[in-house]
Design a protein around this motif. Structure first.
Motif, PDB file in Angstrom:
ATOM      1  N   GLN A   6       0.842  -1.196   0.000  1.00 30.26           N
ATOM      2  CA  GLN A   6       0.000   0.000   0.000  1.00 30.26           C
ATOM      3  C   GLN A   6       0.875   1.243   0.000  1.00 30.26           C
ATOM      4  O   GLN A   6       1.887   1.312   0.681  1.00 30.26           O
ATOM      5  N   SER A   7       0.453   2.233  -0.763  1.00 27.02           N
ATOM      6  CA  SER A   7       1.165   3.510  -0.808  1.00 27.02           C
ATOM      7  C   SER A   7       0.190   4.643  -1.091  1.00 27.02           C
ATOM      8  O   SER A   7      -0.856   4.436  -1.714  1.00 27.02           O
ATOM      9  N   PRO A   8       0.502   5.862  -0.622  1.00 27.63           N
ATOM     10  CA  PRO A   8       1.644   6.231   0.218  1.00 27.63           C
ATOM     11  C   PRO A   8       1.384   5.873   1.683  1.00 27.63           C
ATOM     12  O   PRO A   8       0.277   5.502   2.039  1.00 27.63           O
ATOM     13  N   GLN A   9       2.384   6.037   2.520  1.00 18.09           N
ATOM     14  CA  GLN A   9       2.209   5.815   3.950  1.00 18.09           C
ATOM     15  C   GLN A   9       1.372   6.920   4.571  1.00 18.09           C
ATOM     16  O   GLN A   9       0.615   6.683   5.516  1.00 18.09           O
ATOM     17  N   SER A  10       1.546   8.126   4.069  1.00 16.30           N
ATOM     18  CA  SER A  10       0.777   9.259   4.574  1.00 16.30           C
ATOM     19  C   SER A  10       0.464  10.200   3.422  1.00 16.30           C
ATOM     20  O   SER A  10       1.171  10.205   2.398  1.00 16.30           O
ATOM     21  N   LEU A  11      -0.584  10.969   3.609  1.00 16.67           N
ATOM     22  CA  LEU A  11      -1.085  11.805   2.528  1.00 16.67           C
ATOM     23  C   LEU A  11      -1.769  13.027   3.123  1.00 16.67           C
ATOM     24  O   LEU A  11      -2.575  12.897   4.058  1.00 16.67           O
ATOM     25  N   ILE A  12      -1.419  14.182   2.599  1.00 11.52           N
ATOM     26  CA  ILE A  12      -2.089  15.419   3.008  1.00 11.52           C
ATOM     27  C   ILE A  12      -2.780  16.005   1.788  1.00 11.52           C
ATOM     28  O   ILE A  12      -2.148  16.199   0.748  1.00 11.52           O
ATOM     29  N   VAL A  13      -4.062  16.256   1.922  1.00 13.05           N
ATOM     30  CA  VAL A  13      -4.872  16.769   0.825  1.00 13.05           C
ATOM     31  C   VAL A  13      -5.656  17.969   1.328  1.00 13.05           C
ATOM     32  O   VAL A  13      -6.122  17.985   2.469  1.00 13.05           O
ATOM     33  N   GLN A  14      -5.809  18.934   0.478  1.00  9.31           N
ATOM     34  CA  GLN A  14      -6.631  20.089   0.857  1.00  9.31           C
ATOM     35  C   GLN A  14      -8.105  19.743   0.740  1.00  9.31           C
ATOM     36  O   GLN A  14      -8.516  18.926  -0.103  1.00  9.31           O
ATOM     37  N   ILE A  18      -8.845  15.634  -4.268  1.00  7.20           N
ATOM     38  CA  ILE A  18      -9.017  14.190  -4.472  1.00  7.20           C
ATOM     39  C   ILE A  18      -7.897  13.458  -3.743  1.00  7.20           C
ATOM     40  O   ILE A  18      -6.708  13.763  -3.942  1.00  7.20           O
ATOM     41  N   SER A  19      -8.273  12.504  -2.918  1.00 10.51           N
ATOM     42  CA  SER A  19      -7.287  11.658  -2.233  1.00 10.51           C
ATOM     43  C   SER A  19      -7.202  10.343  -2.992  1.00 10.51           C
ATOM     44  O   SER A  19      -8.231   9.744  -3.323  1.00 10.51           O
ATOM     45  N   ILE A  20      -5.971   9.900  -3.251  1.00  8.31           N
ATOM     46  CA  ILE A  20      -5.779   8.648  -3.991  1.00  8.31           C
ATOM     47  C   ILE A  20      -4.805   7.768  -3.227  1.00  8.31           C
ATOM     48  O   ILE A  20      -3.690   8.199  -2.903  1.00  8.31           O
ATOM     49  N   ILE A  21      -5.222   6.549  -2.945  1.00  8.12           N
ATOM     50  CA  ILE A  21      -4.385   5.576  -2.240  1.00  8.12           C
ATOM     51  C   ILE A  21      -4.314   4.325  -3.110  1.00  8.12           C
ATOM     52  O   ILE A  21      -5.345   3.881  -3.632  1.00  8.12           O
ATOM     53  N   ASN A  22      -3.118   3.803  -3.242  1.00 10.24           N
ATOM     54  CA  ASN A  22      -2.901   2.696  -4.163  1.00 10.24           C
ATOM     55  C   ASN A  22      -2.476   1.420  -3.442  1.00 10.24           C
ATOM     56  O   ASN A  22      -1.779   1.477  -2.431  1.00 10.24           O
ATOM     57  N   CYS A  23      -2.896   0.293  -3.994  1.00 16.21           N
ATOM     58  CA  CYS A  23      -2.474  -1.006  -3.473  1.00 16.21           C
ATOM     59  C   CYS A  23      -2.158  -1.954  -4.617  1.00 16.21           C
ATOM     60  O   CYS A  23      -2.763  -1.860  -5.690  1.00 16.21           O
ATOM     61  N   ALA A  24      -1.207  -2.839  -4.363  1.00 16.78           N
ATOM     62  CA  ALA A  24      -0.816  -3.839  -5.338  1.00 16.78           C
ATOM     63  C   ALA A  24      -0.702  -5.195  -4.656  1.00 16.78           C
ATOM     64  O   ALA A  24      -0.355  -5.271  -3.475  1.00 16.78           O
ATOM     65  N   TYR A  25      -0.998  -6.240  -5.410  1.00 17.90           N
ATOM     66  CA  TYR A  25      -0.949  -7.586  -4.844  1.00 17.90           C
ATOM     67  C   TYR A  25      -0.309  -8.533  -5.838  1.00 17.90           C
ATOM     68  O   TYR A  25      -0.169  -8.209  -7.030  1.00 17.90           O
ATOM     69  N   GLU A  26       0.092  -9.691  -5.352  1.00 16.98           N
ATOM     70  CA  GLU A  26       0.725 -10.694  -6.215  1.00 16.98           C
ATOM     71  C   GLU A  26      -0.130 -11.943  -6.404  1.00 16.98           C
ATOM     72  O   GLU A  26      -0.091 -12.576  -7.442  1.00 16.98           O
ATOM     73  N   SER A  85     -10.346  12.518   7.416  1.00  9.87           N
ATOM     74  CA  SER A  85      -9.014  12.290   7.987  1.00  9.87           C
ATOM     75  C   SER A  85      -9.050  11.039   8.855  1.00  9.87           C
ATOM     76  O   SER A  85      -9.791  10.973   9.846  1.00  9.87           O
ATOM     77  N   ALA A  86      -8.268  10.069   8.475  1.00  6.34           N
ATOM     78  CA  ALA A  86      -8.290   8.750   9.119  1.00  6.34           C
ATOM     79  C   ALA A  86      -7.161   7.928   8.510  1.00  6.34           C
ATOM     80  O   ALA A  86      -6.444   8.387   7.623  1.00  6.34           O
ATOM     81  N   THR A  87      -7.020   6.711   8.993  1.00  7.04           N
ATOM     82  CA  THR A  87      -6.099   5.764   8.384  1.00  7.04           C
ATOM     83  C   THR A  87      -6.902   4.800   7.518  1.00  7.04           C
ATOM     84  O   THR A  87      -7.942   4.288   7.949  1.00  7.04           O
ATOM     85  N   TYR A  88      -6.439   4.584   6.316  1.00  5.72           N
ATOM     86  CA  TYR A  88      -7.129   3.728   5.358  1.00  5.72           C
ATOM     87  C   TYR A  88      -6.281   2.486   5.085  1.00  5.72           C
ATOM     88  O   TYR A  88      -5.081   2.587   4.832  1.00  5.72           O
ATOM     89  N   PHE A  89      -6.926   1.331   5.125  1.00  9.33           N
ATOM     90  CA  PHE A  89      -6.263   0.069   4.865  1.00  9.33           C
ATOM     91  C   PHE A  89      -6.914  -0.606   3.658  1.00  9.33           C
ATOM     92  O   PHE A  89      -8.141  -0.745   3.616  1.00  9.33           O
ATOM     93  N   LYS A 103      -0.317  -1.916   4.830  1.00  9.53           N
ATOM     94  CA  LYS A 103       0.238  -1.298   6.025  1.00  9.53           C
ATOM     95  C   LYS A 103      -0.530  -0.058   6.468  1.00  9.53           C
ATOM     96  O   LYS A 103      -0.311   0.448   7.565  1.00  9.53           O
ATOM     97  N   GLY A 104      -1.386   0.456   5.611  1.00 11.65           N
ATOM     98  CA  GLY A 104      -2.193   1.609   5.984  1.00 11.65           C
ATOM     99  C   GLY A 104      -1.657   2.921   5.444  1.00 11.65           C
ATOM    100  O   GLY A 104      -0.448   3.077   5.216  1.00 11.65           O
ATOM    101  N   THR A 105      -2.563   3.859   5.226  1.00 11.46           N
ATOM    102  CA  THR A 105      -2.234   5.212   4.794  1.00 11.46           C
ATOM    103  C   THR A 105      -2.922   6.197   5.718  1.00 11.46           C
ATOM    104  O   THR A 105      -4.143   6.148   5.885  1.00 11.46           O
TER     105      THR A 105
END
Lengths: 111, 112
Positions: A6-14, A18-26, A85-89, A103-105
């Motif tokens: 998961q990325s990024p670890q942290s994110l600041i948005v006004q 738009i908040s964008i969180i990415n994940c990848a799997y195998e 504002s929170a942690t996203y998994f 790991k969460g963002t």
């Protein structure tokens, strides 16, 4: 192969952005991809989930985009608000097994 | 529906003491999970029960940790003896036959 990255670890948005969180799997056996939202002092709560038979799922301001060939999925939060504002998994699961979590963002939406 | 209930919400203990965390899953849910959350390691699955039977305990860190589910409405996670590195937030979650997993509010454990 069980990891979900998961990325990024942290994110600041006004506010309004738009908040964008990415994940990848195998693991190609994964067939259920939920996103959880966690506020401080609380347990994670299901926000939205998708299965790989669709490329996008939208619920209000929250959208999951899913790219099966790239083995990636992302969460988009439109018109982000301070209350987001929170942690996203992100997580993934194959069959009726257990969830593998990213790991969460930590998202901070500035007023 | 009261959701998943965990007790205590906070626990402070001294190294070497026994700690017992408790969980009441949502009625009708047939799967129960114990997780540990730390800043360094994120959410780690410790053990998973299905119909009160432990299915996967590969995440249990060592023999100091044990979990039981004597019936469908109660589970415990015990640490004996506790160590400072066990300090974390411990979550219990339950799941019905469908996909959604519901988390409790967690127990914040501090081992001094």
């Amino acid at each position: 192969q069980q990891q979900v990255k998961q990325s990024p670890q942290s994110l600041i948005v006004q506010k309004g952005g738009i908040s964008i969180i990415n994940c990848a799997y195998e693991n190609t056996a994964f067939d259920y991809f939920p996103w959880y939202q966690q506020f401080p002092g609380k347990g994670p709560a299901l926000l939205i989930a998708i299965r790989p038979d669709v490329s996008e799922k939208k619920e209000g301001r929250f959208t999951i985009s899913f790219n099966k060939s790239a083995k990636q999925f992302s969460l988009h939060i439109m018109d982000s608000q301070p209350g987001d504002s929170a942690t996203y998994f992100c997580a993934a699961r194959g069959g009726y097994s257990t969830l593998t979590f990213g790991k969460g963002t930590m998202l901070l939406v500035s007023p | 529906d009261a959701g998943v209930i965990q007790s205590p919400r906070h626990e402070v203990t001294e190294m070497g003491q026994e700690v017992t965390l408790r969980c009441k899953p949502i009625s009708g849910h047939n799967s129960l999970f114990w997780y540990r959350q730390t800043m360094m390691r994120g959410l780690e699955l410790l053990i998973y029960f299905n119909n009160n039977v432990p299915i996967d305990d590969s995440g249990m860190p060592e023999d100091r940790f044990s979990a039981k589910m004597p019936n469908a409405s109660f589970s415990t996670l015990k640490i004996q003896p506790s160590e400072p590195r066990d300090s974390a937030v411990y979550f219990c979650a339950s799941r019905p036959v469908t996909d959604t997993q519901y988390f409790g509010p967690g127990t914040r454990l501090t081992v001094l």
